[in-house]
Motif scaffolding. Structure first.
Motif, PDB file in Angstrom:
ATOM      1  N   ARG A   1      -9.863   7.722   1.829  1.00 24.51           N
ATOM      2  CA  ARG A   1      -9.024   6.967   0.905  1.00 24.51           C
ATOM      3  C   ARG A   1      -8.525   5.663   1.513  1.00 24.51           C
ATOM      4  O   ARG A   1      -8.066   4.779   0.801  1.00 24.51           O
ATOM      5  CB  ARG A   1      -7.832   7.826   0.475  1.00 24.51           C
ATOM      6  N   LEU A   2      -8.621   5.524   2.824  1.00 23.68           N
ATOM      7  CA  LEU A   2      -8.071   4.354   3.521  1.00 23.68           C
ATOM      8  C   LEU A   2      -9.021   3.160   3.546  1.00 23.68           C
ATOM      9  O   LEU A   2      -8.663   2.100   4.062  1.00 23.68           O
ATOM     10  CB  LEU A   2      -7.671   4.753   4.943  1.00 23.68           C
ATOM     11  N   ASP A   3     -10.225   3.296   2.983  1.00 25.09           N
ATOM     12  CA  ASP A   3     -11.241   2.228   2.997  1.00 25.09           C
ATOM     13  C   ASP A   3     -10.689   0.862   2.577  1.00 25.09           C
ATOM     14  O   ASP A   3     -11.027  -0.157   3.169  1.00 25.09           O
ATOM     15  CB  ASP A   3     -12.377   2.550   2.009  1.00 25.09           C
ATOM     16  N   LEU A   4      -9.921   0.821   1.511  1.00 15.78           N
ATOM     17  CA  LEU A   4      -9.528  -0.461   0.919  1.00 15.78           C
ATOM     18  C   LEU A   4      -8.172  -0.981   1.376  1.00 15.78           C
ATOM     19  O   LEU A   4      -7.739  -2.036   0.918  1.00 15.78           O
ATOM     20  CB  LEU A   4      -9.542  -0.349  -0.611  1.00 15.78           C
ATOM     21  N   VAL A   5      -7.505  -0.276   2.276  1.00 14.83           N
ATOM     22  CA  VAL A   5      -6.189  -0.725   2.735  1.00 14.83           C
ATOM     23  C   VAL A   5      -6.230  -2.170   3.242  1.00 14.83           C
ATOM     24  O   VAL A   5      -5.356  -2.973   2.892  1.00 14.83           O
ATOM     25  CB  VAL A   5      -5.611   0.258   3.783  1.00 14.83           C
ATOM     26  N   PRO A   6      -7.236  -2.579   4.030  1.00 16.29           N
ATOM     27  CA  PRO A   6      -7.268  -3.970   4.499  1.00 16.29           C
ATOM     28  C   PRO A   6      -7.420  -4.991   3.358  1.00 16.29           C
ATOM     29  O   PRO A   6      -7.181  -6.173   3.553  1.00 16.29           O
ATOM     30  CB  PRO A   6      -8.481  -4.028   5.427  1.00 16.29           C
ATOM     31  N   TRP A   7      -7.837  -4.551   2.182  1.00 17.29           N
ATOM     32  CA  TRP A   7      -8.080  -5.431   1.041  1.00 17.29           C
ATOM     33  C   TRP A   7      -6.900  -5.484   0.070  1.00 17.29           C
ATOM     34  O   TRP A   7      -7.017  -6.052  -1.016  1.00 17.29           O
ATOM     35  CB  TRP A   7      -9.333  -4.972   0.296  1.00 17.29           C
ATOM     36  N   ASP A   8      -5.774  -4.904   0.430  1.00 18.24           N
ATOM     37  CA  ASP A   8      -4.607  -4.813  -0.449  1.00 18.24           C
ATOM     38  C   ASP A   8      -4.237  -6.162  -1.066  1.00 18.24           C
ATOM     39  O   ASP A   8      -4.149  -6.299  -2.291  1.00 18.24           O
ATOM     40  CB  ASP A   8      -3.427  -4.231   0.329  1.00 18.24           C
ATOM     41  N   ASN A   9      -4.049  -7.182  -0.248  1.00 16.92           N
ATOM     42  CA  ASN A   9      -3.643  -8.500  -0.760  1.00 16.92           C
ATOM     43  C   ASN A   9      -4.725  -9.139  -1.622  1.00 16.92           C
ATOM     44  O   ASN A   9      -4.423  -9.751  -2.652  1.00 16.92           O
ATOM     45  CB  ASN A   9      -3.256  -9.440   0.394  1.00 16.92           C
ATOM     46  N   GLU A  10      -5.968  -9.004  -1.225  1.00 14.25           N
ATOM     47  CA  GLU A  10      -7.072  -9.586  -2.001  1.00 14.25           C
ATOM     48  C   GLU A  10      -7.191  -8.911  -3.369  1.00 14.25           C
ATOM     49  O   GLU A  10      -7.393  -9.574  -4.390  1.00 14.25           O
ATOM     50  CB  GLU A  10      -8.389  -9.477  -1.228  1.00 14.25           C
ATOM     51  N   LEU A  11      -7.056  -7.604  -3.404  1.00 10.82           N
ATOM     52  CA  LEU A  11      -7.110  -6.880  -4.674  1.00 10.82           C
ATOM     53  C   LEU A  11      -5.950  -7.302  -5.575  1.00 10.82           C
ATOM     54  O   LEU A  11      -6.127  -7.459  -6.788  1.00 10.82           O
ATOM     55  CB  LEU A  11      -7.094  -5.370  -4.426  1.00 10.82           C
ATOM     56  N   ALA A  12      -4.780  -7.518  -4.986  1.00  9.35           N
ATOM     57  CA  ALA A  12      -3.622  -7.986  -5.758  1.00  9.35           C
ATOM     58  C   ALA A  12      -3.900  -9.373  -6.343  1.00  9.35           C
ATOM     59  O   ALA A  12      -3.599  -9.627  -7.515  1.00  9.35           O
ATOM     60  CB  ALA A  12      -2.374  -8.005  -4.885  1.00  9.35           C
ATOM     61  N   ARG A  13      -4.498 -10.255  -5.551  1.00 10.62           N
ATOM     62  CA  ARG A  13      -4.837 -11.605  -6.041  1.00 10.62           C
ATOM     63  C   ARG A  13      -5.829 -11.540  -7.198  1.00 10.62           C
ATOM     64  O   ARG A  13      -5.822 -12.393  -8.086  1.00 10.62           O
ATOM     65  CB  ARG A  13      -5.404 -12.463  -4.915  1.00 10.62           C
ATOM     66  N   MET A  14      -6.695 -10.531  -7.200  1.00 11.91           N
ATOM     67  CA  MET A  14      -7.685 -10.375  -8.275  1.00 11.91           C
ATOM     68  C   MET A  14      -7.095  -9.667  -9.491  1.00 11.91           C
ATOM     69  O   MET A  14      -7.776  -9.483 -10.492  1.00 11.91           O
ATOM     70  CB  MET A  14      -8.907  -9.601  -7.763  1.00 11.91           C
TER      71      MET A  14
ATOM     72  N   MET B   1       0.850  -1.178   0.000  1.00 14.84           N
ATOM     73  CA  MET B   1       0.000   0.000   0.000  1.00 14.84           C
ATOM     74  C   MET B   1       0.895   1.239   0.000  1.00 14.84           C
ATOM     75  O   MET B   1       1.880   1.296   0.699  1.00 14.84           O
ATOM     76  CB  MET B   1      -0.877  -0.003   1.244  1.00 14.84           C
ATOM     77  N   ARG B   2       0.496   2.174  -0.843  1.00 14.28           N
ATOM     78  CA  ARG B   2       1.203   3.454  -0.873  1.00 14.28           C
ATOM     79  C   ARG B   2       0.186   4.547  -0.567  1.00 14.28           C
ATOM     80  O   ARG B   2      -0.907   4.572  -1.136  1.00 14.28           O
ATOM     81  CB  ARG B   2       1.824   3.672  -2.248  1.00 14.28           C
ATOM     82  N   ASP B   3       0.534   5.448   0.340  1.00 17.24           N
ATOM     83  CA  ASP B   3      -0.296   6.585   0.697  1.00 17.24           C
ATOM     84  C   ASP B   3       0.426   7.819   0.174  1.00 17.24           C
ATOM     85  O   ASP B   3       1.572   8.071   0.542  1.00 17.24           O
ATOM     86  CB  ASP B   3      -0.476   6.646   2.207  1.00 17.24           C
ATOM     87  N   ASP B   4      -0.218   8.579  -0.711  1.00 14.56           N
ATOM     88  CA  ASP B   4       0.465   9.667  -1.396  1.00 14.56           C
ATOM     89  C   ASP B   4      -0.484  10.844  -1.560  1.00 14.56           C
ATOM     90  O   ASP B   4      -1.659  10.773  -1.189  1.00 14.56           O
ATOM     91  CB  ASP B   4       0.951   9.179  -2.765  1.00 14.56           C
ATOM     92  N   SER B   5       0.018  11.930  -2.118  1.00 11.18           N
ATOM     93  CA  SER B   5      -0.811  13.083  -2.444  1.00 11.18           C
ATOM     94  C   SER B   5      -0.182  13.812  -3.622  1.00 11.18           C
ATOM     95  O   SER B   5       0.975  13.563  -3.980  1.00 11.18           O
ATOM     96  CB  SER B   5      -0.962  14.027  -1.244  1.00 11.18           C
ATOM     97  N   MET B   6      -0.970  14.686  -4.222  1.00  9.01           N
ATOM     98  CA  MET B   6      -0.498  15.489  -5.342  1.00  9.01           C
ATOM     99  C   MET B   6      -1.103  16.876  -5.230  1.00  9.01           C
ATOM    100  O   MET B   6      -2.091  17.081  -4.523  1.00  9.01           O
ATOM    101  CB  MET B   6      -0.887  14.848  -6.676  1.00  9.01           C
ATOM    102  N   THR B   7      -0.496  17.816  -5.950  1.00 11.38           N
ATOM    103  CA  THR B   7      -1.052  19.155  -6.040  1.00 11.38           C
ATOM    104  C   THR B   7      -1.832  19.248  -7.346  1.00 11.38           C
ATOM    105  O   THR B   7      -1.295  18.967  -8.423  1.00 11.38           O
ATOM    106  CB  THR B   7       0.063  20.219  -6.002  1.00 11.38           C
ATOM    107  N   LEU B   8      -3.089  19.622  -7.249  1.00 10.81           N
ATOM    108  CA  LEU B   8      -3.959  19.772  -8.416  1.00 10.81           C
ATOM    109  C   LEU B   8      -3.637  21.083  -9.142  1.00 10.81           C
ATOM    110  O   LEU B   8      -3.024  21.985  -8.559  1.00 10.81           O
ATOM    111  CB  LEU B   8      -5.422  19.754  -7.976  1.00 10.81           C
ATOM    112  N   PRO B   9      -4.062  21.220 -10.388  1.00  9.46           N
ATOM    113  CA  PRO B   9      -3.792  22.449 -11.143  1.00  9.46           C
ATOM    114  C   PRO B   9      -4.258  23.737 -10.446  1.00  9.46           C
ATOM    115  O   PRO B   9      -3.647  24.782 -10.603  1.00  9.46           O
ATOM    116  CB  PRO B   9      -4.544  22.237 -12.461  1.00  9.46           C
ATOM    117  N   ASN B  10      -5.308  23.651  -9.622  1.00 11.05           N
ATOM    118  CA  ASN B  10      -5.799  24.846  -8.922  1.00 11.05           C
ATOM    119  C   ASN B  10      -5.125  25.064  -7.567  1.00 11.05           C
ATOM    120  O   ASN B  10      -5.545  25.910  -6.791  1.00 11.05           O
ATOM    121  CB  ASN B  10      -7.321  24.798  -8.774  1.00 11.05           C
ATOM    122  N   GLY B  11      -4.075  24.261  -7.271  1.00 12.75           N
ATOM    123  CA  GLY B  11      -3.306  24.433  -6.047  1.00 12.75           C
ATOM    124  C   GLY B  11      -3.764  23.617  -4.858  1.00 12.75           C
ATOM    125  O   GLY B  11      -3.081  23.560  -3.839  1.00 12.75           O
ATOM    126  N   ARG B  12      -4.933  22.966  -4.948  1.00 12.90           N
ATOM    127  CA  ARG B  12      -5.403  22.130  -3.840  1.00 12.90           C
ATOM    128  C   ARG B  12      -4.610  20.836  -3.773  1.00 12.90           C
ATOM    129  O   ARG B  12      -4.002  20.413  -4.747  1.00 12.90           O
ATOM    130  CB  ARG B  12      -6.899  21.787  -4.007  1.00 12.90           C
TER     131      ARG B  12
END
Length: 142
Positions: A37-50, A1-12
């Protein structure tokens, strides 16, 4: 799992997680309320298997994403397109859970060349709509 962020074109700031298979089919998941955004963190391995790679952005004002006062549902696809551009995703699926459902529909409608498939799970809508037979000022098309 990677937790990241970005700056949008409007600065947010747009915060997001990246879970599942690194080379998997790309899906953008839109959380319900009041989750994040953290909803699916517990499903990381299952999502990878799929064979799925799921990116889950926080909507404005949730988690670590900057609020957008006066925002409308129609503002969301631009944030999603900016995230997809950063991730190098030309085509992707979208899935919205609960109050994230309308956001998935908005992306499918407003980004038809990029959204390959859309799903809504237990979707709800804006509860400010007027009862049948009465059109409120906020429900009128502009």
């Amino acid at each position: 799992m990677r937790d990241d962020s970005m700056t949008l074109p409007n600065g947010r700031t747009l915060a997001y997680t990246d879970v599942g298979a690194p080379g998997g089919a790309p899906v953008l998941y839109f959380h319900g309320a009041p989750t994040s955004r953290l909803d699916l963190v517990p499903w990381d391995n299952e999502l990878a298997r799929m064979g799925l790679r799921v990116f889950s952005p926080d909507r404005p004002g949730y988690g670590r994403s900057t609020p957008l006062p006066g925002r409308r549902l129609e503002d969301w696809p631009a944030d999603v397109a900016a995230l997809a551009d950063r991730l190098g995703l030309e085509r992707f699926a979208v899935v919205g859970y609960s109050s994230g459902g309308p956001y998935a529909v908005a992306c499918a409608t407003m980004l038809p060349g990029r959204v390959a498939a859309a799903g809504v799970v237990a979707g709800v809508t804006d509860m400010t709509w007027a009862p049948p037979g009465r059109v409120s000022k906020s429900a009128r098309p502009s």
